[in-house]
Design a protein around this motif. Structure first.
Motif, PDB file in Angstrom:
ATOM      1  N   LEU A  31       0.819  -1.216   0.000  1.00  0.00           N
ATOM      2  CA  LEU A  31       0.000   0.000   0.000  1.00  0.00           C
ATOM      3  C   LEU A  31       0.854   1.267   0.000  1.00  0.00           C
ATOM      4  N   THR A  32       1.867   1.310   0.867  1.00  0.00           N
ATOM      5  CA  THR A  32       2.646   2.545   1.016  1.00  0.00           C
ATOM      6  C   THR A  32       3.592   2.781  -0.149  1.00  0.00           C
ATOM      7  N   GLU A  33       4.241   1.730  -0.664  1.00  0.00           N
ATOM      8  CA  GLU A  33       5.143   1.915  -1.794  1.00  0.00           C
ATOM      9  C   GLU A  33       4.387   2.393  -3.033  1.00  0.00           C
ATOM     10  N   ALA A  34       3.152   1.942  -3.180  1.00  0.00           N
ATOM     11  CA  ALA A  34       2.346   2.373  -4.319  1.00  0.00           C
ATOM     12  C   ALA A  34       1.972   3.853  -4.229  1.00  0.00           C
ATOM     13  N   ASN A  35       2.170   4.423  -3.033  1.00  0.00           N
ATOM     14  CA  ASN A  35       1.820   5.834  -2.829  1.00  0.00           C
ATOM     15  C   ASN A  35       3.032   6.675  -2.440  1.00  0.00           C
ATOM     16  N   GLY A  36       4.211   6.231  -2.846  1.00  0.00           N
ATOM     17  CA  GLY A  36       5.397   7.058  -2.747  1.00  0.00           C
ATOM     18  C   GLY A  36       6.156   7.037  -1.445  1.00  0.00           C
TER      19      GLY A  36
END
Length: 283
Positions: free
Chosen positions: A184-189
């Motif tokens: 989730l977090t890597e997909a949002n930078g």
């Protein structure tokens, strides 16, 4: 003490080495041979059952059944011997072992351990012990060498095995939780190191998160505990839940994901590779 060891994998070898270094007389049998400093290798499992205690560290139910039960070796144990079972086994088989030991007149303590080979090498395992209090007291000198703390889980040996399976289930859940959070977090930078530092410094500073977040941060999944073994333990947890007539939806989910991880060819990697499998979208 005069101690026998059956099983000299990474964990068993570390235990045997520490016991010998502490001044105990240690005789070991291993199916594939081996060599441990200060330890005398014997040719048969029966020879390892001729001391004050024998500690088994074998892979699974089938290995213990083959070595101790099907062979009839348990009936050849020295009178008064205490068997310390340190393996991760099913709760159902633990109950069978209680009956088999009673029939053979052999005292039995279930003592599965928490900790990877590096922890075993330092003699800092957590030992989950259950059995007759007098038997646990008798093998305490052995347990104190291999472990940093002995957790008393009662007089019924299978209780310790249920606790061990539950602990491994929760570690697998923590690994999957990190994988899903990073997906989730890597997909949002948010960088992987950045997010892991955040969770370790705030809400999730436990040892499981510390150990396995380090693997995930580096993308290094050289095995400390192989995914195929993690899958075995999740199967044991599933069987125990079914026997207790309990529905455990998180267990079902993580069991399925670990199955997919192994089927993707990561079975010989550390079980924390399940997080990478999740982060990558199952690729």
């Amino acid at each position: 003490m005069d101690i026998g060891i059956i099983g000299l994998g990474a964990m068993g070898s570390a235990m045997a080495r520490n016991l010998a270094a502490a001044g105990h007389t240690v005789k070991a049998w291993n199916r594939s041979g081996g060599r441990v400093e200060g330890v005398t290798l014997v040719e048969t499992p029966a020879e390892a059952l001729q001391g004050d205690a024998v500690l088994t560290m074998l892979a699974d139910d089938a290995a213990i059944r083959s070595v101790l039960l099907d062979s009839g070796v348990l009936g050849q144990a020295k009178p008064g011997l205490i068997h310390v079972g340190a393996s991760t086994i099913s709760v159902a088989f633990a109950r069978e072992l209680v009956e088999a030991h009673a029939a053979a007149g052999v005292r039995y303590v279930s003592a599965p351990v928490l900790g990877r080979p590096d922890v075993a090498a330092r003699g800092e395992l957590n030992i989950l012990a259950a059995g007759a209090p007098s038997d646990i007291d008798a093998v305490r000198p052995l347990l104190e060498v291999i472990g940093a703390r002995i957790w008393d889980l009662g007089t019924e040996p299978p209780a310790a095995n249920a606790a061990k399976v539950a602990c491994n289930m929760m570690i697998a859940m923590a690994i999957e939780a990190m994988g899903e959070a990073l997906a989730l977090t890597e997909a949002n930078g948010v960088g992987r190191d950045q997010f892991l530092e955040l969770i370790l410094g705030t809400l999730f500073g436990s040892r499981s998160y510390q150990v396995y977040s380090a693997n995930i941060a580096k993308g290094d999944y050289e095995p400390g505990f192989k995914a195929v073994l993690g899958l075995k333990d999740l199967r044991l947890a599933t069987e125990a839940a079914e026997a207790a007539n309990r529905s455990l939806p998180m267990l079902r989910a993580v069991h399925a994901r670990m199955t997919e991880t192994v089927e993707a060819g990561l079975g010989e990697k550390d079980w924390s590779a399940m997080a990478e499998f999740t982060i990558s979208g199952g690729k």
